[in-house]
Design a protein around this motif. Structure first.
Motif, PDB file in Angstrom:
ATOM      1  N   ASP A   1     -38.421  17.860 -38.672  1.00  0.00           N
ATOM      2  CA  ASP A   1     -39.332  17.146 -37.775  1.00  0.00           C
ATOM      3  C   ASP A   1     -38.577  16.039 -37.043  1.00  0.00           C
ATOM      4  O   ASP A   1     -37.823  15.289 -37.658  1.00  0.00           O
ATOM      5  CB  ASP A   1     -40.469  16.527 -38.596  1.00  0.00           C
ATOM      6  CG  ASP A   1     -41.338  15.637 -37.749  1.00  0.00           C
ATOM      7  OD1 ASP A   1     -42.017  16.165 -36.856  1.00  0.00           O
ATOM      8  OD2 ASP A   1     -41.318  14.406 -37.961  1.00  0.00           O
ATOM      9  N   GLY A   2     -38.794  15.967 -35.730  1.00  0.00           N
ATOM     10  CA  GLY A   2     -38.165  14.902 -34.945  1.00  0.00           C
ATOM     11  C   GLY A   2     -36.705  15.185 -34.640  1.00  0.00           C
ATOM     12  O   GLY A   2     -35.909  14.254 -34.490  1.00  0.00           O
TER      13      GLY A   2
ATOM     14  N   GLY B   1     -46.553   9.700 -27.175  1.00  0.00           N
ATOM     15  CA  GLY B   1     -46.962  10.229 -25.866  1.00  0.00           C
ATOM     16  C   GLY B   1     -46.697   9.212 -24.769  1.00  0.00           C
ATOM     17  O   GLY B   1     -46.560   8.019 -25.040  1.00  0.00           O
TER      18      GLY B   1
ATOM     19  N   TYR C   1     -42.474   1.969 -33.693  1.00  0.00           N
ATOM     20  CA  TYR C   1     -42.506   3.345 -33.203  1.00  0.00           C
ATOM     21  C   TYR C   1     -41.096   3.862 -33.040  1.00  0.00           C
ATOM     22  O   TYR C   1     -40.289   3.247 -32.341  1.00  0.00           O
ATOM     23  CB  TYR C   1     -43.258   3.451 -31.864  1.00  0.00           C
ATOM     24  CG  TYR C   1     -43.351   4.883 -31.374  1.00  0.00           C
ATOM     25  CD1 TYR C   1     -44.199   5.781 -32.017  1.00  0.00           C
ATOM     26  CD2 TYR C   1     -42.565   5.339 -30.322  1.00  0.00           C
ATOM     27  CE1 TYR C   1     -44.272   7.109 -31.610  1.00  0.00           C
ATOM     28  CE2 TYR C   1     -42.638   6.667 -29.908  1.00  0.00           C
ATOM     29  CZ  TYR C   1     -43.483   7.545 -30.557  1.00  0.00           C
ATOM     30  OH  TYR C   1     -43.549   8.857 -30.159  1.00  0.00           O
TER      31      TYR C   1
ATOM     32  N   GLY D   1     -40.427   7.558 -32.736  1.00  0.00           N
ATOM     33  CA  GLY D   1     -40.363   8.827 -32.033  1.00  0.00           C
ATOM     34  C   GLY D   1     -40.075  10.017 -32.928  1.00  0.00           C
ATOM     35  O   GLY D   1     -39.879  11.126 -32.444  1.00  0.00           O
ATOM     36  N   SER D   2     -40.067   9.784 -34.235  1.00  0.00           N
ATOM     37  CA  SER D   2     -39.983  10.894 -35.180  1.00  0.00           C
ATOM     38  C   SER D   2     -41.180  10.702 -36.104  1.00  0.00           C
ATOM     39  O   SER D   2     -41.306   9.661 -36.761  1.00  0.00           O
ATOM     40  CB  SER D   2     -38.682  10.800 -35.973  1.00  0.00           C
ATOM     41  OG  SER D   2     -38.788  11.561 -37.139  1.00  0.00           O
ATOM     42  N   MET D   3     -42.078  11.686 -36.126  1.00  0.00           N
ATOM     43  CA  MET D   3     -43.349  11.455 -36.808  1.00  0.00           C
ATOM     44  C   MET D   3     -43.176  11.033 -38.261  1.00  0.00           C
ATOM     45  O   MET D   3     -43.863  10.120 -38.731  1.00  0.00           O
ATOM     46  CB  MET D   3     -44.222  12.701 -36.738  1.00  0.00           C
ATOM     47  CG  MET D   3     -45.569  12.423 -37.353  1.00  0.00           C
ATOM     48  SD  MET D   3     -46.609  13.839 -37.496  1.00  0.00           S
ATOM     49  CE  MET D   3     -45.633  14.943 -38.451  1.00  0.00           C
TER      50      MET D   3
ATOM     51  N   PHE E   1     -51.001   5.153 -36.987  1.00  0.00           N
ATOM     52  CA  PHE E   1     -50.082   5.918 -36.137  1.00  0.00           C
ATOM     53  C   PHE E   1     -50.907   7.017 -35.471  1.00  0.00           C
ATOM     54  O   PHE E   1     -51.709   7.681 -36.123  1.00  0.00           O
ATOM     55  CB  PHE E   1     -48.948   6.555 -36.958  1.00  0.00           C
ATOM     56  CG  PHE E   1     -48.159   7.561 -36.156  1.00  0.00           C
ATOM     57  CD1 PHE E   1     -47.275   7.130 -35.172  1.00  0.00           C
ATOM     58  CD2 PHE E   1     -48.330   8.930 -36.343  1.00  0.00           C
ATOM     59  CE1 PHE E   1     -46.568   8.048 -34.399  1.00  0.00           C
ATOM     60  CE2 PHE E   1     -47.624   9.848 -35.575  1.00  0.00           C
ATOM     61  CZ  PHE E   1     -46.743   9.411 -34.602  1.00  0.00           C
TER      62      PHE E   1
ATOM     63  N   TYR F   1     -50.563  10.356 -32.571  1.00  0.00           N
ATOM     64  CA  TYR F   1     -50.040  11.130 -31.446  1.00  0.00           C
ATOM     65  C   TYR F   1     -51.296  11.700 -30.811  1.00  0.00           C
ATOM     66  O   TYR F   1     -51.848  12.700 -31.266  1.00  0.00           O
ATOM     67  CB  TYR F   1     -49.036  12.218 -31.850  1.00  0.00           C
ATOM     68  CG  TYR F   1     -48.152  12.547 -30.659  1.00  0.00           C
ATOM     69  CD1 TYR F   1     -48.675  13.201 -29.545  1.00  0.00           C
ATOM     70  CD2 TYR F   1     -46.835  12.121 -30.598  1.00  0.00           C
ATOM     71  CE1 TYR F   1     -47.884  13.440 -28.425  1.00  0.00           C
ATOM     72  CE2 TYR F   1     -46.053  12.361 -29.478  1.00  0.00           C
ATOM     73  CZ  TYR F   1     -46.586  13.024 -28.398  1.00  0.00           C
ATOM     74  OH  TYR F   1     -45.826  13.248 -27.279  1.00  0.00           O
TER      75      TYR F   1
ATOM     76  N   LYS G   1     -49.541  16.999 -29.260  1.00  0.00           N
ATOM     77  CA  LYS G   1     -48.260  17.686 -29.405  1.00  0.00           C
ATOM     78  C   LYS G   1     -48.068  18.319 -30.786  1.00  0.00           C
ATOM     79  O   LYS G   1     -47.369  19.304 -30.940  1.00  0.00           O
ATOM     80  CB  LYS G   1     -47.125  16.692 -29.146  1.00  0.00           C
ATOM     81  CG  LYS G   1     -45.780  17.329 -29.342  1.00  0.00           C
ATOM     82  CD  LYS G   1     -44.621  16.502 -28.899  1.00  0.00           C
ATOM     83  CE  LYS G   1     -43.356  17.349 -28.984  1.00  0.00           C
ATOM     84  NZ  LYS G   1     -42.142  16.566 -28.854  1.00  0.00           N
ATOM     85  N   LEU G   2     -48.665  17.722 -31.790  1.00  0.00           N
ATOM     86  CA  LEU G   2     -48.292  18.089 -33.163  1.00  0.00           C
ATOM     87  C   LEU G   2     -49.023  19.346 -33.641  1.00  0.00           C
ATOM     88  O   LEU G   2     -50.151  19.617 -33.233  1.00  0.00           O
ATOM     89  CB  LEU G   2     -48.555  16.905 -34.093  1.00  0.00           C
ATOM     90  CG  LEU G   2     -47.837  15.621 -33.641  1.00  0.00           C
ATOM     91  CD1 LEU G   2     -48.210  14.450 -34.532  1.00  0.00           C
ATOM     92  CD2 LEU G   2     -46.327  15.829 -33.621  1.00  0.00           C
ATOM     93  N   ARG G   3     -48.352  20.099 -34.497  1.00  0.00           N
ATOM     94  CA  ARG G   3     -48.852  21.403 -34.909  1.00  0.00           C
ATOM     95  C   ARG G   3     -49.646  21.330 -36.208  1.00  0.00           C
ATOM     96  O   ARG G   3     -49.234  20.684 -37.182  1.00  0.00           O
ATOM     97  CB  ARG G   3     -47.697  22.396 -35.049  1.00  0.00           C
ATOM     98  CG  ARG G   3     -47.396  23.038 -33.711  1.00  0.00           C
ATOM     99  CD  ARG G   3     -46.016  22.937 -33.237  1.00  0.00           C
ATOM    100  NE  ARG G   3     -45.462  21.612 -33.139  1.00  0.00           N
ATOM    101  CZ  ARG G   3     -44.437  21.284 -32.354  1.00  0.00           C
ATOM    102  NH1 ARG G   3     -43.925  22.183 -31.558  1.00  0.00           N
ATOM    103  NH2 ARG G   3     -43.944  20.067 -32.340  1.00  0.00           N
TER     104      ARG G   3
ATOM    105  N   GLU H   1     -47.768  20.220 -39.403  1.00  0.00           N
ATOM    106  CA  GLU H   1     -47.690  18.761 -39.270  1.00  0.00           C
ATOM    107  C   GLU H   1     -49.024  18.062 -39.555  1.00  0.00           C
ATOM    108  O   GLU H   1     -49.087  17.190 -40.422  1.00  0.00           O
ATOM    109  CB  GLU H   1     -47.202  18.397 -37.855  1.00  0.00           C
ATOM    110  CG  GLU H   1     -45.776  18.893 -37.611  1.00  0.00           C
ATOM    111  CD  GLU H   1     -45.298  18.683 -36.181  1.00  0.00           C
ATOM    112  OE1 GLU H   1     -44.241  18.072 -35.985  1.00  0.00           O
ATOM    113  OE2 GLU H   1     -45.967  19.167 -35.241  1.00  0.00           O
TER     114      GLU H   1
END
Ligand code: F6P
Length: 297
Positions: free
Chosen positions: A101-102, A183, A209, A211-213, A227, A229, A239-241, A245
């Motif tokens: 991830d990230g 985002g 923040y 930028g890597s969840m 947090f 997204y 964005k996240l699956r 995720e």
């Protein structure tokens, strides 16, 4: 959050398989980390979400598929990096992973992680089928968070054959002090922008923040806060699956006494039947998630 009963026939086997999955993740993480320096380059391929894969994404996915797929109790393996889930045996549990991830953070050498979700159902599964979830954070220290049996624990991974429990029964601090929102800001909805500005106004809170969840989520698990997204104007699903995720992260945060939301309801209640479906994600202290849902209603 109530502990889930196993759907599978044999609870003892399922528990043993979860132990083995956690062991495999901990044993593979040092090898993934060691393999990163030469793999900070883009591969020729894109993943099913249309993102260019890094060589490290493919490397981590291959390792995890081979090792997790070899466990007797695992029947299916899926990852963000492959279009379909694959049958790896006759076991009842399914494992879904985000191998790295990230990974766009590899170039600037910032935090990345490995996320895993264990479902007691075929893939794509539902959030209510989760029986364990966790992540490895490749930070200055390699740590692993595991949520299962209604409790969240933190381990330090020292090498391929050792990981040590360092924190048990992790719960979010009551007074959340950090926030991070992903985002592009001009792509946020008006309601979310207004909510974010309100969060920022509180002088007890500060922006964290990366930028890597996984790095950003671990800030919340450590300091409390929120947090997101969020849904974007250009991509209302964010964005996240879901499988790789948002379900596992929602499960971890709720097990730690926090809340999760897609903007309306718990992440664990999201209904999506596509393996690579996406969802907005908001996680953090329950009061902040309630404020968020009220702001977006
Ligand atoms: O899912 C991949 C991921 O790298 C997350 O770890 C992170 O929160 C997000 O994408 C950042 O994406 P972007 O930089 O495109 O906003």
């Amino acid at each position: 959050m109530a502990t889930k009963d196993f759907n599978t026939a044999d609870t003892a086997t399922a528990i043993q398989t979860i132990d083995q999955i956690v062991d495999v993740i901990a044993a593979t993480a040092p090898e993934i980390r060691t393999g990163l320096p030469g793999r900070r380059i883009k591969s020729e391929e894109t993943n099913p979400s249309g993102e260019t894969q890094m060589a490290a994404d493919v490397f981590a996915d291959d390792l995890l598929c081979k090792r997790l797929g070899a466990l007797e109790g695992v029947g299916e393996y899926a990852s963000e990096e492959r279009p379909e889930s694959i049958d790896v045996g006759t076991g009842d549990l399914s494992v879904a992973v985000d191998p790295l991830d990230g990974s766009s953070n590899l170039k600037p050498n910032n935090t990345v992680g490995t996320i895993f979700a264990v479902y007691d159902a075929p893939l794509p599964a539902h959030g209510r089928d989760l029986v364990a979830a966790g992540y490895v954070l490749y930070g200055p220290i390699m740590t692993m968070i595991v949520a299962r049996d209604n409790t969240v624990s933190e381990y330090v991974i020292t090498d391929e054959s050792n990981y040590e429990l360092v924190r048990e029964d992790i719960t979010l601090p009551d007074e959340g002090t950090v926030y991070g929102f992903g985002g592009r800001v001009p792509d946020w909805t008006d309601d979310f922008t207004e909510f974010a500005r309100d969060v920022e106004k509180d002088p007890s809170r500060k922006l964290r923040y990366g930028g890597s969840m996984i790095g950003d989520v671990n800030q919340i698990l450590t300091y409390g806060g929120i947090f997101s997204y969020p849904a974007l104007e250009s991509t209302p699903e964010g964005k996240l699956r879901v499988q790789f995720e948002t379900y596992p992260i929602g499960y971890i945060l709720e097990t730690a006494g926090g809340s999760s939301s897609d903007g309306e309801k718990s992440l664990l209640s999201v209904d999506k039947d596509d393996l690579h479906a996406r969802s907005p994600l908001h996680i953090g202290n329950t009061d902040l998630i309630a404020e968020l849902e009220a702001a977006l209603a």
